[in-house]
Design a protein around this motif. Structure first.
Motif, PDB file in Angstrom:
ATOM      1  N   PHE A   1      61.762  66.032 -46.886  1.00 42.30           N
ATOM      2  CA  PHE A   1      62.447  65.023 -47.705  1.00 42.30           C
ATOM      3  C   PHE A   1      61.672  63.716 -47.704  1.00 42.30           C
ATOM      4  O   PHE A   1      61.260  63.226 -46.656  1.00 42.30           O
TER       5      PHE A   1
ATOM      6  N   GLN B   1      66.762  58.712 -31.013  1.00 37.49           N
ATOM      7  CA  GLN B   1      66.690  57.782 -32.143  1.00 37.49           C
ATOM      8  C   GLN B   1      67.727  56.655 -32.058  1.00 37.49           C
ATOM      9  O   GLN B   1      67.397  55.494 -32.184  1.00 37.49           O
ATOM     10  N   ALA B   2      68.993  57.042 -31.864  1.00 40.01           N
ATOM     11  CA  ALA B   2      70.053  56.049 -32.031  1.00 40.01           C
ATOM     12  C   ALA B   2      70.206  55.127 -30.832  1.00 40.01           C
ATOM     13  O   ALA B   2      70.363  53.916 -30.990  1.00 40.01           O
TER      14      ALA B   2
ATOM     15  N   ASN C   1      68.454  51.709 -30.319  1.00 39.33           N
ATOM     16  CA  ASN C   1      68.927  50.626 -31.177  1.00 39.33           C
ATOM     17  C   ASN C   1      70.341  50.217 -30.809  1.00 39.33           C
ATOM     18  O   ASN C   1      70.676  49.043 -30.789  1.00 39.33           O
TER      19      ASN C   1
ATOM     20  N   ARG D   1      67.895  63.261 -39.489  1.00 35.91           N
ATOM     21  CA  ARG D   1      68.648  64.515 -39.675  1.00 35.91           C
ATOM     22  C   ARG D   1      67.941  65.378 -40.718  1.00 35.91           C
ATOM     23  O   ARG D   1      67.842  66.592 -40.586  1.00 35.91           O
ATOM     24  N   LEU D   2      67.410  64.731 -41.759  1.00 38.16           N
ATOM     25  CA  LEU D   2      66.707  65.482 -42.800  1.00 38.16           C
ATOM     26  C   LEU D   2      65.393  66.073 -42.281  1.00 38.16           C
ATOM     27  O   LEU D   2      64.816  66.951 -42.903  1.00 38.16           O
ATOM     28  N   ARG D   3      64.913  65.559 -41.158  1.00 32.39           N
ATOM     29  CA  ARG D   3      63.735  66.180 -40.561  1.00 32.39           C
ATOM     30  C   ARG D   3      64.136  67.316 -39.640  1.00 32.39           C
ATOM     31  O   ARG D   3      63.294  67.917 -38.993  1.00 32.39           O
TER      32      ARG D   3
ATOM     33  N   ILE E   1      68.737  63.186 -31.871  1.00 33.54           N
ATOM     34  CA  ILE E   1      69.032  62.028 -32.718  1.00 33.54           C
ATOM     35  C   ILE E   1      69.764  60.975 -31.897  1.00 33.54           C
ATOM     36  O   ILE E   1      69.421  59.796 -31.927  1.00 33.54           O
TER      37      ILE E   1
ATOM     38  N   THR F   1      63.657  51.350 -44.662  1.00 34.05           N
ATOM     39  CA  THR F   1      64.743  51.578 -43.713  1.00 34.05           C
ATOM     40  C   THR F   1      64.784  53.014 -43.217  1.00 34.05           C
ATOM     41  O   THR F   1      65.661  53.372 -42.457  1.00 34.05           O
ATOM     42  N   ALA F   2      63.829  53.826 -43.655  1.00 36.25           N
ATOM     43  CA  ALA F   2      63.916  55.246 -43.320  1.00 36.25           C
ATOM     44  C   ALA F   2      63.253  55.583 -41.993  1.00 36.25           C
ATOM     45  O   ALA F   2      63.332  56.718 -41.533  1.00 36.25           O
ATOM     46  N   LEU F   3      62.573  54.608 -41.395  1.00 37.34           N
ATOM     47  CA  LEU F   3      61.989  54.872 -40.082  1.00 37.34           C
ATOM     48  C   LEU F   3      62.692  53.997 -39.051  1.00 37.34           C
ATOM     49  O   LEU F   3      63.140  52.892 -39.351  1.00 37.34           O
ATOM     50  N   ASN F   4      62.765  54.514 -37.844  1.00 39.72           N
ATOM     51  CA  ASN F   4      63.490  53.840 -36.776  1.00 39.72           C
ATOM     52  C   ASN F   4      62.764  52.555 -36.349  1.00 39.72           C
ATOM     53  O   ASN F   4      61.612  52.616 -35.925  1.00 39.72           O
TER      54      ASN F   4
ATOM     55  N   LEU G   1      61.171  52.401 -32.697  1.00 41.69           N
ATOM     56  CA  LEU G   1      60.155  53.348 -32.228  1.00 41.69           C
ATOM     57  C   LEU G   1      58.860  53.162 -33.010  1.00 41.69           C
ATOM     58  O   LEU G   1      58.887  52.817 -34.194  1.00 41.69           O
TER      59      LEU G   1
ATOM     60  N   LEU H   1      65.473  72.315 -42.405  1.00 42.74           N
ATOM     61  CA  LEU H   1      65.094  70.943 -42.735  1.00 42.74           C
ATOM     62  C   LEU H   1      63.907  70.493 -41.890  1.00 42.74           C
ATOM     63  O   LEU H   1      63.858  70.760 -40.703  1.00 42.74           O
ATOM     64  N   GLY H   2      62.989  69.800 -42.546  1.00 45.79           N
ATOM     65  CA  GLY H   2      61.853  69.286 -41.809  1.00 45.79           C
ATOM     66  C   GLY H   2      60.810  70.350 -41.518  1.00 45.79           C
ATOM     67  O   GLY H   2      59.695  70.042 -41.142  1.00 45.79           O
TER      68      GLY H   2
ATOM     69  N   SER I   1      69.846  54.333 -42.532  1.00 39.72           N
ATOM     70  CA  SER I   1      69.226  55.461 -43.216  1.00 39.72           C
ATOM     71  C   SER I   1      68.181  56.155 -42.360  1.00 39.72           C
ATOM     72  O   SER I   1      67.847  57.302 -42.619  1.00 39.72           O
ATOM     73  N   TYR I   2      67.677  55.506 -41.285  1.00 44.06           N
ATOM     74  CA  TYR I   2      66.712  56.242 -40.464  1.00 44.06           C
ATOM     75  C   TYR I   2      67.372  57.372 -39.688  1.00 44.06           C
ATOM     76  O   TYR I   2      66.717  58.341 -39.316  1.00 44.06           O
TER      77      TYR I   2
ATOM     78  N   HIS J   1      58.575  64.423 -34.597  1.00 45.16           N
ATOM     79  CA  HIS J   1      58.654  65.379 -35.704  1.00 45.16           C
ATOM     80  C   HIS J   1      57.728  66.569 -35.464  1.00 45.16           C
ATOM     81  O   HIS J   1      58.108  67.726 -35.634  1.00 45.16           O
TER      82      HIS J   1
ATOM     83  N   ARG K   1      69.876  59.173 -40.986  1.00 45.20           N
ATOM     84  CA  ARG K   1      69.974  60.189 -42.027  1.00 45.20           C
ATOM     85  C   ARG K   1      68.627  60.894 -42.210  1.00 45.20           C
ATOM     86  O   ARG K   1      68.548  62.124 -42.297  1.00 45.20           O
ATOM     87  N   GLN K   2      67.575  60.086 -42.208  1.00 43.26           N
ATOM     88  CA  GLN K   2      66.239  60.648 -42.401  1.00 43.26           C
ATOM     89  C   GLN K   2      65.853  61.547 -41.223  1.00 43.26           C
ATOM     90  O   GLN K   2      65.233  62.585 -41.413  1.00 43.26           O
TER      91      GLN K   2
END
Ligand SMILES: Nc1ncnc2c1ncn2[C@@H]1O[C@H](COP(=O)(O)OP(=O)(O)O)[C@@H](O)[C@H]1O
Ligand code: SF4
Ligand SMILES: [Mg+2]
Lengths: 612, 321
Positions: free
Chosen positions: A93, B238-239, B242, B225-227, B234, A100-103, A106, A87-88, B219-220, A115, B222-223
């Motif tokens: 994806f 990431q988490a 927040n 994880r998809l990366r 994560i 909502t897909a970016l944090n 950050l 993945l990635g 969803s970020y 990434h 999830r995203q």
């Protein structure tokens, strides 16, 4: 040797613990550098295909049969860690909701950087330069500055570009894009789709493009597969999917989609809804049989298998040759010649609304939400208000409903001046002007039965009708919106989205309003459900002489049911007139841009309207 | 600031309503009625209450809280002598609570779905049910008496002393170049800090855990994880940034409770801080001291509230633009 497919899914089943199947026997193959579109309505199982590839199925679901081969290697035989590592790096994806897909905590630079670090860029400086270059590749202006921006400072379209750049950063072999344009403003949907196509070309990736939009798939993809109730019902070349579909479902979908060009025509409505996984388990025959316009006895007993047809597609239907016989219903002659009545139900003259906003340090700022609006809606007339988000459509709704004060100008709704805001006037106004919301769920109290929800407005009346009378009225209203009588005792949770939206319409009709204000009421719904609601509204016009102000971002929808349209841009009306005139021959630049965006600027959509 | 004014007024009024006579308190029991009366006039006690308050406030803002009836010295000097000990205690307890709470929260979350996580949650609930002073008594029993690893009395072993520089023993001992004294001070702080900090930590564990659970539904995540980001990056990359926000708010709003908890814990450990001063002042109805210490408690709470606001503001970019 046959050239190896990048992705090959065969006989894939995804099941609930009960054994009910969410996906059954899905076969898909994507060759190198090709775009495969997976089309289907919500709940068909499209996202589950992506989840199987990423190994992120919800806990309750599991792959129960079949295999997925990526680049010749069976994913099922790999360890979790190996799959995760793909993945990635080898599989990118692109998400449905860029907002909502970016944090949020950050910066773009930090997220892009992490990434790139993961895919092997060791040095911060190198990562930074690469990020800037990748952002430039997706046409983001001033990409160097963007690095220090947070996601909330960017628009949805910009965020989706960032996410696209990220997905392609590692030169992946496969990119899975799950409805990547659905959440975006219409004006940029086409551009983002184009960008994906161009990235595919430059990076040589293969794409699994998931969408509910038939036209978009036809534009963008090489091949398409149509998914219905967890099963692939048709697959074949994208160019022919609209012009010569080989499965009744594909044909029905395209006849249910309103178009912006070609002669206006009524939409085909499929009865009922897609069966759930549970219902499918007990169906012996074709899953579409209860709704299919050309079904026969055999369809209810034998399951059709995917087989090649004369058009070069593969179709899971016993009677693919009957597809072309499915036609949209003929326009009723009196409907076309209908003239609006003489009375004006809604009139705006020089209408303006200014908000005073305060920023965080308390500085005052004037926001001119609406400026100098002049328009009217006559009795029995359907008027569509179009424009992108932020153009003032919602502010206009609030003013019409008397929820906010008019700053300057006049606004008369159903004979009540917008300046008169006494409680009695507002109450009378609310009976005459009814609003239907975008979200079918939000307006319905989940603890009330449908019957009582529909007649709720009668309960507060002074001369409140008896319970029996109210239930009679409810039954009447539900029949008007074509809901079966037994829903009267059910609760909102037990209805589908389309059914809930009908309940909302029935509720609005309860006070015999003269004007219905509908704010994006079909935008969250699937095409087949949308067609049902639109045809319902048209039928109501014939019957109840009601006027409609339809606020929508979808020009084809407006063209389909409205007589006239009002185009809004930055709080002003830039153009208005009969729909055919405005959309057929747009004069203002902004209208032209809207029309071009809605048409996607391709020849395929023309084929579509001609073939019907 | 307005909050501060209101609170000080309330405390002032409450103390004036008490059926004690400050004038009588400040004189020897043998004083005659005339002497007491003269003292009352001298102290301004015959004036209306609001005027007394105004006078008190006027000097209070200049740092003058009057004289302690019991110790016969300026209240401010008295309070400043004791304040560092309590600040040192509360700060260490807070630091412990944060480190322990965040670590446990992360651990329980990382082990979600396993027996370890459920066990962690049970332990958390048990600690949550025990108030700080009870934990203090338990620790004295376990680590002070049954297994005497730590001293349970005061700030330093009897007979030891350090030059008073800042009042913070941990700082002063180091400044004096006395690591032995530093360790001695540290071991004296161990149990009170443990009691206060541990009592505060379950709230942090729970808030962090549930905030992580909520964050992981975003969803970020999830995203990410998809990366292909690893679980570790994560969680930390990431988490956490927040998920920590509600913890910052919690610490800011609830720190007052920890600070107030020093009162009983200082009593239990005979720890010479503000808490003990306050208790003595209450026993002897030393009104000026009660007033001053009450205001310090109140100010601390307010300051931490603002610190939390500032923290949230710094951590949440959406508030900044
Ligand atoms: N966590 C879950 N548990 C059980 N069923 C689920 C779960 N998530 C999704 N489903 C079911 O899977 C089906 C397919 O969902 P999805 O792939 O999201 O559809 P699409 O993407 O086509 O809209 C739906 O009918 C839904 O009810
Ligand atoms: S098999 Fe029958 S029911 Fe199914 S799509 Fe074909 S004609 Fe319709
Ligand atoms: Mg989906």
């Amino acid at each position: 040797m046959k050239q190896q497919n990048v992705l090959e899914i065969s006989g894939l089943d995804v099941s609930l613990p009960t054994g009910d199947r969410i996906l059954s026997g899905v076969d898909l193959a994507i060759g190198g550098g090709r775009i495969l579109g997976v089309i289907g309505e919500s709940g068909a199982g499209k996202s589950m295909i992506g989840a199987c590839i990423a190994d992120t199925l919800p806990d309750a679901l599991a792959v129960s049969a079949g295999s997925i081969e990526f680049d010749g290697l069976p994913l099922g035989s790999m360890t979790r860690a190996t799959r995760r590592d793909l993945l990635g790096r080898d599989i990118g994806f692109i998400p449905q909701e860029p907002m909502t897909a970016l944090n949020p905590a950050l910066t773009i630079g930090q997220q892009f950087g992490s990434h790139l670090a993961r895919i092997g860029f060791r040095w911060p400086k190198e990562r930074k330069e690469r990020t800037i270059q990748l952002l430039e590749d997706v046409h983001l202006p001033r990409s160097r500055e963007l690095l220090s921006h947070y996601p909330h400072q960017l628009s949805g379209g910009m965020l989706q570009r960032v996410l696209i750049a990220m997905a392609f950063a590692s030169n992946p072999k496969l990119v899975v894009a799950d409805e990547p344009t659905t959440a975006l403003d219409v004006t940029i949907q086409a551009r983002v789709a184009e960008l994906i196509a161009r990235m595919v070309e430059t990076h040589g990736a293969s794409v699994l493009f998931i969408t509910h939009d038939l036209c978009l798939a036809a534009d963008l993809c090489d091949e398409v597969a149509v998914l219905y109730a967890g099963r692939i019902v048709e697959s074949g070349a994208a160019e022919t999917i609209i012009g010569s579909p080989a499965h009744p479902y594909s044909r029905c979908l395209s006849l249910a989609t309103p178009t912006l060009s070609g002669p206006p025509r009524p939409l085909l409505t499929l009865p009922g809804t897609m069966p759930s996984a549970l219902e499918r388990s007990v169906m012996a025959g074709c899953e579409l049989a209860p709704r299919c316009p050309v079904a026969e006895m055999r369809c209810h007993t034998d399951k059709p298998l995917l087989a090649s047809t004369t058009t070069g597609h593969r179709s899971a239907c016993h009677f693919p040759e009957r597809v072309s016989a499915i036609q949209a219903p003929a326009e009723e002659p009196q409907a076309a010649a209908r003239e609006p009545g003489p009375d004006v139900v809604l009139r705006a003259e020089g209408l303006a609304k200014t908000y005073i906003a305060r920023d965080w340090i308390g500085r005052m700022r004037r926001v001119e939400a609406l400026r100098g609006l002049d328009f009217e809606v006559r009795e029995g007339e359907f008027v569509g208000v179009v424009g992108e988000s932020g153009s003032g459509k919602s502010t206009l709704t609030k003013l019409i409903l008397g929820l906010e004060d008019v700053t300057t100008g006049r606004l008369d709704a159903a004979g009540f001046a917008g300046s008169d805001r006494s409680a009695a006037t507002l109450r009378a106004l609310r009976a005459q002007v009814q609003l239907v919301f975008q979200d079918p769920q939000s307006a319905l109290n989940p603890r009330r039965s449908i019957g009582s929800l529909v007649t709720q407005s009668l309960e507060v009346r002074a001369e409140r009708p008896s319970r029996a009378a109210r239930s009679a009225i409810a039954r009447d209203l539900l029949a008007k919106v074509l809901l079966p009588p037994d829903v009267i005792d059910r609760f909102p949770d037990q209805l589908s989205g389309g059914q809930k939206q009908r309940v909302n319409i029935a509720r609005a009709l309860c006070s015999n309003p003269r004007l219905l204000v509908a704010d994006e009421i079909v935008s969250g719904l699937d095409v087949s459900v949308q067609a049902q609601i639109l045809e319902l509204l048209k039928a109501l016009r014939e019957e109840a002489a009601i006027s409609l102000l339809l606020i929508s971002h979808d020009l084809a929808v407006v063209r389909h049911i409205c007589d006239r349209t009002v185009v809004m841009f930055r709080g002003e009306i830039v153009e208005q007139g009969p729909v055919e005139e405005v959309f057929g021959n747009p004069r203002h630049d902004y209208t032209r841009a809207l029309v071009a965006a809605a048409q996607g600027g391709t020849s395929l959509r023309k084929t579509m309207s001609q073939s019907q | 600031m307005p909050v501060f004014a209101v609170v000080s007024m309330l405390v002032f009024l409450a103390l004036r309503v008490l059926p004690v006579d400050p004038a009588q308190m400040s004189l020897p029991p043998s004083a005659t009625i005339e002497q007491v009366e003269a003292k009352r006039i001298e102290m301004g006690l015959t004036k209306p209450v609001w005027e007394q308050y105004a006078v008190w406030l006027g000097s209070a803002v200049r740092g003058d809280f009057g004289e302690s009836a019991q110790y016969r010295m300026p209240t401010s000097t008295l309070v400043l002598q004791r304040l560092p000990a309590t600040i040192e205690l509360a700060t260490c307890a807070l630091a412990f609570a944060i480190v322990f709470g965040v670590a446990m929260g992360l651990l329980i979350f990382a082990a979600r779905g396993t027996v370890l996580a459920s066990a962690g949650m049970v332990v958390t609930s048990v600690i949550m049910a025990l108030p700080d002073f009870l934990l203090a008594l338990l620790f004295i029993l376990l680590l002070g008496v049954l297994m005497p690893l730590f001293p349970v009395n005061g700030r330093l072993a009897p007979g030891l002393s350090v030059p008073d520089l800042t009042g913070f023993l941990l700082v002063d001992t180091l400044a004096a170049g006395e690591p032995r004294l530093f360790l001695n001070a540290l071991s004296h702080m161990a149990l009170p800090v443990l009691a206060l900090g541990l009592a505060f930590s379950p709230a942090i564990i729970r808030v962090l855990h549930s905030s992580l659970v909520a964050t992981y539904q975003q969803s970020y995540i999830r995203q990410a994880r998809l990366r292909g980001l690893s679980d570790r990056s994560i969680l930390f990359g990431q988490a956490l940034k927040n998920a920590i926000l509600p913890v910052v708010v919690l610490v800011g709003t609830q720190f007052g409770g920890l600070f107030g908890g020093t009162l009983l814990v200082e009593l239990i450990f005979s720890y010479p801080g503000l808490g003990n001063l306050m208790l003595r002042a209450m026993q002897t109805v030393d009104l000026n001291v009660i007033m001053a210490v009450a205001l310090i408690y109140c100010a601390t709470t307010l300051i931490f509230n603002s610190l939390a606001d500032a923290g949230v503001y710094l951590l949440n970019p959406r508030l900044r633009s």
